[in-house]
Every structure is written in structure tokens, then in C-alpha cells.
Design a protein around this motif. Structure first.
Motif, PDB file in Angstrom:
ATOM      1  N   LYS A  53     -61.659  -5.253  16.319  1.00 46.90           N
ATOM      2  CA  LYS A  53     -60.858  -5.828  17.403  1.00 46.90           C
ATOM      3  C   LYS A  53     -59.370  -5.489  17.263  1.00 46.90           C
ATOM      4  N   GLY A  54     -58.976  -4.992  16.066  1.00 44.88           N
ATOM      5  CA  GLY A  54     -57.581  -4.633  15.855  1.00 44.88           C
ATOM      6  C   GLY A  54     -56.825  -5.540  14.914  1.00 44.88           C
ATOM      7  N   ILE A  55     -57.543  -6.382  14.166  1.00 48.29           N
ATOM      8  CA  ILE A  55     -56.898  -7.317  13.237  1.00 48.29           C
ATOM      9  C   ILE A  55     -57.339  -6.999  11.811  1.00 48.29           C
ATOM     10  N   LYS A  56     -56.376  -6.620  10.985  1.00 48.18           N
ATOM     11  CA  LYS A  56     -56.662  -6.301   9.587  1.00 48.18           C
ATOM     12  C   LYS A  56     -55.989  -7.337   8.693  1.00 48.18           C
ATOM     13  N   LEU A  57     -56.786  -8.043   7.894  1.00 46.94           N
ATOM     14  CA  LEU A  57     -56.277  -9.054   6.977  1.00 46.94           C
ATOM     15  C   LEU A  57     -56.365  -8.540   5.552  1.00 46.94           C
ATOM     16  N   THR A  58     -55.298  -8.723   4.776  1.00 48.38           N
ATOM     17  CA  THR A  58     -55.263  -8.223   3.402  1.00 48.38           C
ATOM     18  C   THR A  58     -54.758  -9.302   2.458  1.00 48.38           C
ATOM     19  N   ARG A  84     -49.685 -11.568  -2.437  1.00 47.76           N
ATOM     20  CA  ARG A  84     -49.223 -11.050  -1.150  1.00 47.76           C
ATOM     21  C   ARG A  84     -50.361 -11.172  -0.138  1.00 47.76           C
ATOM     22  N   ILE A  85     -50.066 -11.782   1.002  1.00 45.84           N
ATOM     23  CA  ILE A  85     -51.039 -11.935   2.083  1.00 45.84           C
ATOM     24  C   ILE A  85     -50.477 -11.264   3.330  1.00 45.84           C
ATOM     25  N   GLY A  86     -51.272 -10.423   3.963  1.00 44.57           N
ATOM     26  CA  GLY A  86     -50.784  -9.684   5.110  1.00 44.57           C
ATOM     27  C   GLY A  86     -51.745  -9.706   6.280  1.00 44.57           C
ATOM     28  N   ALA A  87     -51.188  -9.492   7.462  1.00 43.19           N
ATOM     29  CA  ALA A  87     -51.984  -9.363   8.694  1.00 43.19           C
ATOM     30  C   ALA A  87     -51.366  -8.267   9.540  1.00 43.19           C
ATOM     31  N   GLN A  88     -52.214  -7.348   9.986  1.00 44.67           N
ATOM     32  CA  GLN A  88     -51.764  -6.233  10.823  1.00 44.67           C
ATOM     33  C   GLN A  88     -52.523  -6.290  12.145  1.00 44.67           C
ATOM     34  N   PHE A  89     -51.763  -6.231  13.248  1.00 45.32           N
ATOM     35  CA  PHE A  89     -52.358  -6.354  14.577  1.00 45.32           C
ATOM     36  C   PHE A  89     -52.162  -5.043  15.336  1.00 45.32           C
ATOM     37  N   ASP A  90     -53.246  -4.348  15.574  1.00 42.50           N
ATOM     38  CA  ASP A  90     -53.231  -3.101  16.343  1.00 42.50           C
ATOM     39  C   ASP A  90     -53.251  -3.467  17.826  1.00 42.50           C
ATOM     40  N   LEU A  91     -52.092  -3.401  18.459  1.00 39.28           N
ATOM     41  CA  LEU A  91     -51.994  -3.845  19.854  1.00 39.28           C
ATOM     42  C   LEU A  91     -52.739  -2.922  20.816  1.00 39.28           C
ATOM     43  N   GLN A 104     -46.840  -6.153  12.101  1.00 39.49           N
ATOM     44  CA  GLN A 104     -47.165  -6.370  10.690  1.00 39.49           C
ATOM     45  C   GLN A 104     -46.489  -7.653  10.209  1.00 39.49           C
ATOM     46  N   ILE A 105     -47.254  -8.521   9.551  1.00 32.59           N
ATOM     47  CA  ILE A 105     -46.724  -9.747   8.961  1.00 32.59           C
ATOM     48  C   ILE A 105     -47.151  -9.789   7.494  1.00 32.59           C
ATOM     49  N   ILE A 106     -46.200 -10.049   6.588  1.00 34.31           N
ATOM     50  CA  ILE A 106     -46.491 -10.154   5.163  1.00 34.31           C
ATOM     51  C   ILE A 106     -45.804 -11.396   4.607  1.00 34.31           C
ATOM     52  N   ILE A 107     -46.552 -12.201   3.873  1.00 31.94           N
ATOM     53  CA  ILE A 107     -46.012 -13.354   3.152  1.00 31.94           C
ATOM     54  C   ILE A 107     -46.196 -13.097   1.666  1.00 31.94           C
ATOM     55  N   LEU A 419     -39.353  -3.416 -28.787  1.00 34.41           N
ATOM     56  CA  LEU A 419     -40.701  -2.911 -28.551  1.00 34.41           C
ATOM     57  C   LEU A 419     -41.525  -4.020 -27.921  1.00 34.41           C
ATOM     58  N   ALA A 420     -42.082  -3.753 -26.748  1.00 37.23           N
ATOM     59  CA  ALA A 420     -42.877  -4.747 -26.031  1.00 37.23           C
ATOM     60  C   ALA A 420     -44.222  -4.161 -25.637  1.00 37.23           C
ATOM     61  N   VAL A 421     -45.248  -4.993 -25.624  1.00 38.50           N
ATOM     62  CA  VAL A 421     -46.550  -4.607 -25.114  1.00 38.50           C
ATOM     63  C   VAL A 421     -46.937  -5.576 -24.013  1.00 38.50           C
ATOM     64  N   GLY A 422     -47.799  -5.131 -23.127  1.00 40.71           N
ATOM     65  CA  GLY A 422     -48.150  -6.020 -22.022  1.00 40.71           C
ATOM     66  C   GLY A 422     -49.452  -5.630 -21.339  1.00 40.71           C
ATOM     67  N   LEU A 423     -49.780  -6.392 -20.321  1.00 39.26           N
ATOM     68  CA  LEU A 423     -50.975  -6.158 -19.538  1.00 39.26           C
ATOM     69  C   LEU A 423     -50.683  -6.456 -18.083  1.00 39.26           C
ATOM     70  N   GLN A 424     -50.940  -5.494 -17.233  1.00 39.36           N
ATOM     71  CA  GLN A 424     -50.831  -5.680 -15.788  1.00 39.36           C
ATOM     72  C   GLN A 424     -52.223  -5.770 -15.194  1.00 39.36           C
ATOM     73  N   ILE A 425     -52.409  -6.707 -14.272  1.00 44.48           N
ATOM     74  CA  ILE A 425     -53.683  -6.860 -13.571  1.00 44.48           C
ATOM     75  C   ILE A 425     -53.407  -6.852 -12.072  1.00 44.48           C
ATOM     76  N   LYS A 426     -54.156  -6.051 -11.337  1.00 41.32           N
ATOM     77  CA  LYS A 426     -54.025  -6.003  -9.888  1.00 41.32           C
ATOM     78  C   LYS A 426     -55.400  -6.187  -9.262  1.00 41.32           C
ATOM     79  N   ALA A 427     -55.465  -7.049  -8.281  1.00 37.04           N
ATOM     80  CA  ALA A 427     -56.729  -7.289  -7.583  1.00 37.04           C
ATOM     81  C   ALA A 427     -56.483  -7.318  -6.084  1.00 37.04           C
ATOM     82  N   THR A 428     -57.407  -6.722  -5.333  1.00 36.24           N
ATOM     83  CA  THR A 428     -57.347  -6.704  -3.877  1.00 36.24           C
ATOM     84  C   THR A 428     -58.432  -7.602  -3.337  1.00 36.24           C
ATOM     85  N   PHE A 429     -58.055  -8.482  -2.413  1.00 34.52           N
ATOM     86  CA  PHE A 429     -58.999  -9.466  -1.900  1.00 34.52           C
ATOM     87  C   PHE A 429     -59.430  -9.175  -0.473  1.00 34.52           C
TER      88      PHE A 429
END
Length: 429
Positions: A53-58, A84-91, A104-107, A419-429
Motif C-alpha cells: 500500500k506504500g507504508i514501510k515500517l522499520t 530507531r523507529i521509522g515510517a516511510q510513506f510512498d505517496l 519519511q519520519i524517524i524517532i 586500550l579498550a575492547v568492546g562489543l557492538q550489537i545491531k538488530a533489525t526489527f
């Protein structure tokens, strides 16, 4: 333990709990959890229906947990996260009108603590997702083509650094020193990077497949844009000026492909000169960025070694960070059975403005402190090495190591290399 198990557990649980925000049909999604493109899947078909329908939610979650093992201010661990929560509306689809544009709307929401401020004491933030720890509106924009598909415009309340001054390959790093813009830009002008939005407009013209030209004008409003109390009000009052970037993008479409960017920006704001009571009538800066494949497996083009580099300079009268240089390598598909993994290594150097150093020496309380400041390097150096493991299409886990040379250089402090060590985690919903 050097690496906090509690912080790591918090990192994982916070991200996974976000799936509770998904619609109820997600719980009934029959697709395989390990192979679906997002954690919450297709919501029982509802997600695809909305897209048709033209609505993409991320929805996206990222966390960065950094432990300082040696040097800097003190040892310890700090955790920061972003949702990050986004909504894209293809008019065009929604209104059944050709080329009607996209809204495009991003919070964005950030929480946590800074390893740089609390542990390392350096200038180049070890966590690219730290800064502005509150919920805010990051984008409310409208984009459409003008006259042809080669010319497009975008207007609204948005982040100028989304389109200018960065390169996608640099998102393979955890430190803000690399990901994804030279810090001279925001240090020495009204340039704004994610998630800080400003009112503005952009114009992009694809001259041909190898060359793109783009420009923009954005409001400079440092006081109101950083206020949590105005996170959703899209402030426009008390403008100090406007910033106008110009950028040329060159695309190399050969087998060993690459991209090159040359940019310049002009900020009309009056700003205090370093070490002076006078004000500068403008602030300018320039940059050169490149990402070039230097080796590619002819039998398996996904297996590629890429070389990147950055060089940036900012206003001598007003910017505490005078120059930034970086160079590095990213190996994509390091192993035959790990097609989406990466190994990334980078070296960067941020150079302090000599006027800032003179001010530090002048403010010293005694000759000993003044001599100590004078003996400091004229910049901070950093190295980062990490491995990005794409565990599933929606989950990335990136173990990371960072080393900082002269971490106190920008603050006139003598601090041991960190000297620092770390861990990055990324997830897409």
C-alpha cells in the motif's frame, strides 16, 4: 572482570525486548527465525500488505559496550544503546498518483553512558551511538523528483549528515572517529550529524552514472536543537545562520569499484574566535573521502578487500579540531562460509588547533603544567580492529578493539595511551 557480563546481558536483553513493540501477528510468523530478514518477520503477512500500500515500517536497535583495560582515566565498562523507529510513506502508491514523492519520519532514542567521558578521557568518542541521551524526532521530511528522475529535492526537518560527508563503508566501525563523518565538520561549524536534526532543503542531480552533484541549505540552531525539552517541537527560533554544503560524488564502476567524494561547506554564523574577543563572520571547511576496492576474487566478487581514506580541514579561527586524517581496510566475506561478515581496521589522527593549544598553555597554573602541556602531541591518534559477524540477516555482532595514543591531547591532560575492547550489537526489527 575486564568486560562486564551485566552490561553485555543488558545489551542483549534490551534489544530482544524491543520485539514486544511489534504487532501481535509477529508472534505467529511461520518463517524461520534464523533466515528471516527482520527479527519480527512479516507479521503474519501484514507487513507486506502495508508495504504494497506504500507504508514501510522499520525498527533498529544497536548497543555498544566498551571496557577500558589500560591507560586513560580509569578502568571500567560503559554501555550505550540506540533504538530507531521509522515510517516511510510512498505517496505515489497511497494517492495513486505518479511520482508523488515520499514522506519519511524517524524517532530516535539513546540511553547509556560514555566510555570516552568516564574512562578514556579522549576526544574521539569510542561509541558512535552515544550523544543526546533522550527520545527525539530525528526526521520529518518530504522527497520527490523534479522534472526528471535525475534531479531530486528533499525538504523538512532532518539530519544533514545523512546525505553529506559520509561513506557507508565506515559504518563497519564502532568509534565515532571513523563512523561515519570526519569530526572536524561538527567541531568547527554548524554541521549536524545523526541524530540531531535541523530545518533544511537538499538538491541532488545525477549528471551521469559516474557523477552526482548535490547541495543543501540547513538552519544552524545549536542552542534549541540540543534541548531535550524541544525534542519534538522542531525548533526554528534563535537561528545563528545557515550552513551550505556542496559535494561531488564520483563513482567508479569498474570491476574494482570505488566511490570518491569531494566536499566544501560554508556556515554564515558569527562565532567566537579562539583566543580572541573578536568573532568570525563565517566558518568553512572541506573534505575528501574515498572507498576503493583494491582486490576482488574473480570467481567470487563478494570476496573483496576495500581501502578507504578521509582528509578534512576546518576553520583555523574557530575550530578546536583543525584537521582529521584516516585510512583503513575492510575485508568483505573474509571466509567462504561467512558471506556477510567483515574484518575492519582503521587508523586515524585528529589534529588540535594551535590556537587552542596556546590557550591551554596560557591557562596553566604553573610552569610545570605549562611545560607538560607543551610536551603533548598536537593531536590524538587511534586504531581500531573489529570483526563483524552477521549471525542472522537481522542480527550483527561485532567484537571490537580500540587503541588511543595521547588521549588527553585535546584537553591539555597527560594521560596514558588507552586500550579498550568492546562489543557492538545491531538488530533489525
Amino acid at each position: 572482570m575486564f568486560f562486564s557480563f551485566r552490561a553485555l546481558t543488558t545489551s542483549l536483553c534490551s534489544g530482544l525486548s524491543f520485539c514486544m513493540l511489534a504487532p501481535a501477528p509477529a508472534l505467529a510468523d511461520s518463517t524461520n527465525l534464523m533466515s528471516r530478514s527482520t527479527l519480527t518477520g512479516d507479521w503474519g503477512g501484514e507487513r507486506q500488505k502495508l508495504l504494497d500500500k506504500g507504508i514501510k515500517l522499520t525498527g533498529e536497535y544497536s548497543s555498544e559496550t566498551i571496557s577500558n583495560l589500560h591507560g586513560g582515566i580509569k578502568r571500567g565498562t560503559r554501555y550505550a544503546q540506540q533504538i530507531r523507529i521509522g515510517a516511510q510513506f510512498d505517496l505515489s502508491k497511497l494517492l495513486d498518483t505518479p511520482d508523488a514523492g515520499v514522506v519519511q519520519i524517524i524517532i530516535n532514542d539513546r540511553r547509556g553512558h560514555s566510555a570516552t567521558e568516564d574512562l578514556l578521557g579522549n576526544r574521539l568518542s569510542a561509541q558512535e551511538n552515544y550523544g543526546g541521551e533522550y527520545t527525539r524526532l530525528t526526521e520529518f521530511s518530504y522527497q520527490r523528483n523534479l522534472f526528471s528522475k535525475d534531479l531530486s529535492a528533499k525538504v523538512g526537518y532532518m539530519v544533514m549528515g545523512t546525505e553529506f560527508g559520509g561513506m557507508p563503508i565506515l559504518t563497519n566501525f564502532v568509534s565515532a572517529g571513523f563512523c561515519a563523518h570526519p569530526l572536524t565538520m561538527s567541531s568547527g561549524s554548524g554541521w549536524g550529524n545523526y541524530p540531531t536534526a535541523h530545518w533544511g532543503g537538499e538538491l541532488r542531480y545525477d549528471v551521469n552514472p559516474s557523477l552526482t552533484l548535490q547541495t543543501a541549505v540547513f538552519q544552524v540552531n545549536p542552542e534549541h536543537n540540543a534541548r531535550p525539552s524541544e525534542a519534538f517541537s522542531m525548533p526554528s527560533n534563535d537561528t545563528t545562520g545557515a550552513i551550505l554544503p556542496l559535494e561531488a560524488i564520483f563513482n567508479n564502476h569498474a570491476f574494482l569499484d570505488g566511490q570518491y567524494k569531494v566536499g566544501w561547506y560554508y556556515d554564515t554564523s558569527n562565532y567566537q574566535k579562539i583566543g580572541s574577543t573578536e568573532k568570525s563572520s563565517n566558518r568553512t571547511g572541506a573534505y575528501v573521502l574515498f572507498d576503493q576496492a583494491i582486490w576482488k576474487d574473480e570467481q567470487d566478487p563478494e570476496s573483496v578487500l576495500r581501502l578507504f581514506g578521509q582528509a578534512a580541514t576546518s576553520n583555523a579561527a574557530t575550530s578546536p579540531m583543525r584537521r582529521w586524517y584516516s585510512v583503513g581496510l575492510v575485508k568483505q566475506k573474509p571466509f567462504a562460509n561467512r558471506p556477510k561478515d567483515t574484518i575492519a581496521f582503521g587508523y586515524g589522527r585528529a589534529v588540535i588547533n594551535s590556537r587552542t593549544r596556546d590557550e591551554q598553555e596560557a591557562a596553566a597554573i604553573n610552569f610545570g603544567e605549562s611545560d607538560m602541556i607543551a610536551s603533548l602531541d598536537n593531536g590524538e591518534q587511534m586504531l581500531e580492529l573489529n570483526y563483524g559477524a552477521q549471525v542472522t540477516p537481522w542480527l550483527l555482532v561485532r567484537p571490537d578493539m580500540q587503541y588511543y595514543i595521547e588521549p588527553g591531547a585535546f584537553f591539555g591532560k597527560k594521560r596514558g595511551n588507552a586500550l579498550a575492547v568492546g562489543l557492538q550489537i545491531k538488530a533489525t526489527f
